[in-house]
Write an enzyme that holds these catalytic residues in place. Structure first.
Site, short mmCIF file in Angstrom:
data_model
loop_
_atom_site.label_atom_id
_atom_site.label_comp_id
_atom_site.label_asym_id
_atom_site.label_seq_id
_atom_site.Cartn_x
_atom_site.Cartn_y
_atom_site.Cartn_z
N ASP A 1 2.14 1.98 3.46
CA ASP A 1 3.08 1.12 4.21
C ASP A 1 4.50 1.40 3.81
O ASP A 1 5.40 1.28 4.63
CB ASP A 1 2.95 -0.41 4.07
CG ASP A 1 1.76 -0.98 3.41
OD1 ASP A 1 0.68 -0.75 3.92
OD2 ASP A 1 1.95 -1.71 2.41
N GLU B 1 -10.65 -7.10 -4.33
CA GLU B 1 -10.44 -8.15 -3.32
C GLU B 1 -11.68 -8.25 -2.43
O GLU B 1 -11.92 -7.38 -1.60
CB GLU B 1 -9.20 -7.79 -2.49
CG GLU B 1 -8.88 -8.84 -1.44
CD GLU B 1 -7.59 -8.52 -0.69
OE1 GLU B 1 -6.66 -7.95 -1.29
OE2 GLU B 1 -7.54 -8.83 0.50
N ASP C 1 -10.34 -11.73 10.79
CA ASP C 1 -9.31 -11.98 9.78
C ASP C 1 -7.97 -12.19 10.51
O ASP C 1 -7.22 -11.25 10.72
CB ASP C 1 -9.26 -10.72 8.90
CG ASP C 1 -8.67 -10.96 7.52
OD1 ASP C 1 -8.49 -12.14 7.15
OD2 ASP C 1 -8.41 -9.98 6.82
N HIS D 1 0.89 -1.18 0.00
CA HIS D 1 0.00 0.00 0.00
C HIS D 1 0.92 1.22 0.00
O HIS D 1 1.98 1.19 0.62
CB HIS D 1 -0.83 0.12 1.28
CG HIS D 1 -1.75 -1.01 1.58
ND1 HIS D 1 -1.34 -2.14 2.22
CD2 HIS D 1 -3.08 -1.17 1.37
CE1 HIS D 1 -2.37 -2.96 2.39
NE2 HIS D 1 -3.44 -2.39 1.88
C1 XLS Z 1 -7.44 -6.83 4.55
C2 XLS Z 1 -6.97 -7.04 3.19
C3 XLS Z 1 -5.84 -6.13 2.76
C4 XLS Z 1 -5.70 -6.15 1.27
C5 XLS Z 1 -4.93 -5.00 0.71
O1 XLS Z 1 -8.15 -7.63 5.12
O2 XLS Z 1 -6.64 -8.37 3.02
O3 XLS Z 1 -4.66 -6.47 3.39
O4 XLS Z 1 -5.13 -7.32 0.82
O5 XLS Z 1 -5.52 -3.79 0.95
NI NI Z 2 -5.68 -9.23 1.35
NI NI Z 3 -7.37 -9.78 4.78
#
Ligand code: XLS
Ligand code: NI
Ligand code: NI
Length: 440
Positions: free
Chosen positions: A103, A231, A306, A100
């Site tokens: 980061d 995603e 998560d 990102h």
């Molecule tokens: C969070 C997501 C994040 C994405 C990128 O749960 O997995 O890390 O992969 O923004």
């Molecule tokens: Ni992710």
């Molecule tokens: Ni994730």
């Protein structure tokens, strides 16, 4: 100065090795189904967990020991961190990484300052890419951490949040292009709602689509030809995220005329949170022509969030690779370890243990899946199971020749449907285990 002075390049030593810092299965040049393992997997290390996670949780502070990181928000620290990151990725032998914007570089006090800080770090990313040959799998903009995004980014009730987010994506696309990134990801961290009483869902979805179109148009304008990916994740941090699973994303993309520009980046733990298996998500995206890339990790079925753990379960990795091979592989995606070491695994060496284990688990999954496919062990069964569709009435239905009246005459004459055959689930599960046992 080396960040990992005690670690040599990780090597393949074969299945009998007892060295925890050697690969037993991942042999990058080994050919499986006509491609090397390196080409199949396209392993990628994530910047956020591996180089930015500090080990905090809601009940405790930092635990991670990272001697190369002075903990400050200075540009110099960010640049040094890049060098440590590339030393790690090079020693591991992963060909890709992902980040990102926030980061890799700290945020400044204005958009202009943040952009200029990012440029100073990107310069070092470019140097390190050139030095090592490691490539960028994807870039993405962090549109969820800053408080300006508390109500969402493209789906915020505040139009300025949308505008700021667009500027961040614009810049991040430019940087991803500059670094030769092969994909660009949208994970809608706060694109959803906490409560419908205060939410205009239709308007928010329209805005999210507008945002994606703006990105696609801008990519064309600057010549970014990488693949756009969404995603899916159903919840966390919001109660409901609009990109809740593969099917919801594909419906969104179709409804807003974005199917040609996007594929999906599927994450195992997100599938679990959505109440699906990863295999389900991969197959759904695959048969819709939208399988792009994966965020490889695993959740904990006892916990409803998560946890982003490293994948080590061969059953899971075999299911993943079976489905990925079925749909022709992950080009231009990869197996991206969106996973973090536990806060108790605080030493730098734990980063190696985690990735070596994950890469090996996927490599063995690949070999097992290829063995199942070589024998047509499941395909033949599935083909036979559906053979009533190959000829006769089944073929007439599939080709569109049958209608309600012709089906009625068919069944009036036949009187009753043919008998069913067993699904043989238990036999197939046992057979799957036989392949898990026998792979070398
Ligand atoms: C969070 C997501 C994040 C994405 C990128 O749960 O997995 O890390 O992969 O923004
Ligand atoms: Ni992710
Ligand atoms: Ni994730």
């Amino acid at each position: 100065m080396s960040a990992f002075p005690d670690v040599e390049k990780i090597r393949y030593e074969g299945p009998d090795s007892t060295n925890p810092l050697a690969f037993r299965w991942y042999n990058e040049d080994e050919v499986v189904e006509g491609k090397t393992m390196k080409e199949h997997m396209r392993f990628s290390v994530v910047y956020w967990h591996t180089f930015r996670a500090t080990g905090t949780d809601p009940f405790g502070s930092e635990t991670m020991v990272r001697p190369w990181d002075d903990g400050s928000n200075s540009v110099e620290n960010a640049q040094n961190r890049v060098r440590a990151a590339f030393e790690f990725i090079e020693k591991l032998g992963a060909p890709y990484y992902a980040f990102h914007d926030r980061d890799v570089a700290p945020e400044g006090s204005s958009l202009a300052e943040s952009n200029s800080i990012l440029d100073q770090v990107v310069k070092v990313l470019q140097e390190e890419q050139d030095r090592t040959g490691i490539k960028l799998l994807w870039g993405t903009a962090n549109l969820f951490s800053n408080p300006r995004y508390m109500h969402g980014a493209s789906t915020s009730c505040n139009a300025d949040a949308f505008a700021f987010a667009a500027c961040q994506v614009k810049k991040c696309l430019e940087v991803t292009l500059e670094l030769g990134g092969v994909n660009y990801v949208f994970w809608g961290g706060r694109e959803g709602y906490q409560n419908l009483l205060n939410t205009d869902m239709k308007r928010e979805l329209d805005h999210m689509a507008r945002f994606m179109h703006l990105a696609v148009d801008y990519a064309k304008e600057i010549g970014f030809t990488g693949q756009f990916l969404i995603e899916p994740k159903p919840k966390e941090p919001t109660k409901h995220q609009y990109d809740s699973d593969a099917a919801a994303c594909i419906n969104f993309l179709r409804a807003y005329d974005l199917m040609d520009s996007f594929k999906l980046n599927l994450e195992t733990n997100h599938a679990t949170l959505a109440g699906h298996t990863m295999m389900h998500e991969l197959d759904y995206a695959g048969h819709q022509g939208a399988l792009g890339s994966i965020d490889a990790n695993t959740g904990d079925l006892m916990l409803g969030w998560d946890t982003d753990q490293f994948p080590t379960n061969y059953y899971l990795t075999t299911e993943c690779m079976l489905t990925i091979l079925k749909y022709g592989g992950l080009m231009p995606g990869g197996v991206n370890f969106d996973a973090k070491v536990r806060r108790e695994s605080f030493e730098p060496i734990d980063l190696f243990h985690a990735h070596v284990g994950g890469m090996d688990a996927f490599a063995r999954g690949l070999k097992t899946a290829a063995a199942i496919r070589a024998d047509n062990a499941l395909d033949d069964f599935v083909a036979t199971r559906y053979e009533s569709w190959d000829t006769g009435i089944g073929a007439e239905i599939e080709s569109g020749q049958a209608d309600m009246k012709s089906l009625e005459s068919y069944m009036l004459e036949k009187k009753e449907a043919s008998s069913n055959s067993s699904g043989r689930q238990e036999m197939l599960e046992h057979l799957f285990n036989r392949y898990l046992d026998s792979v070398r």
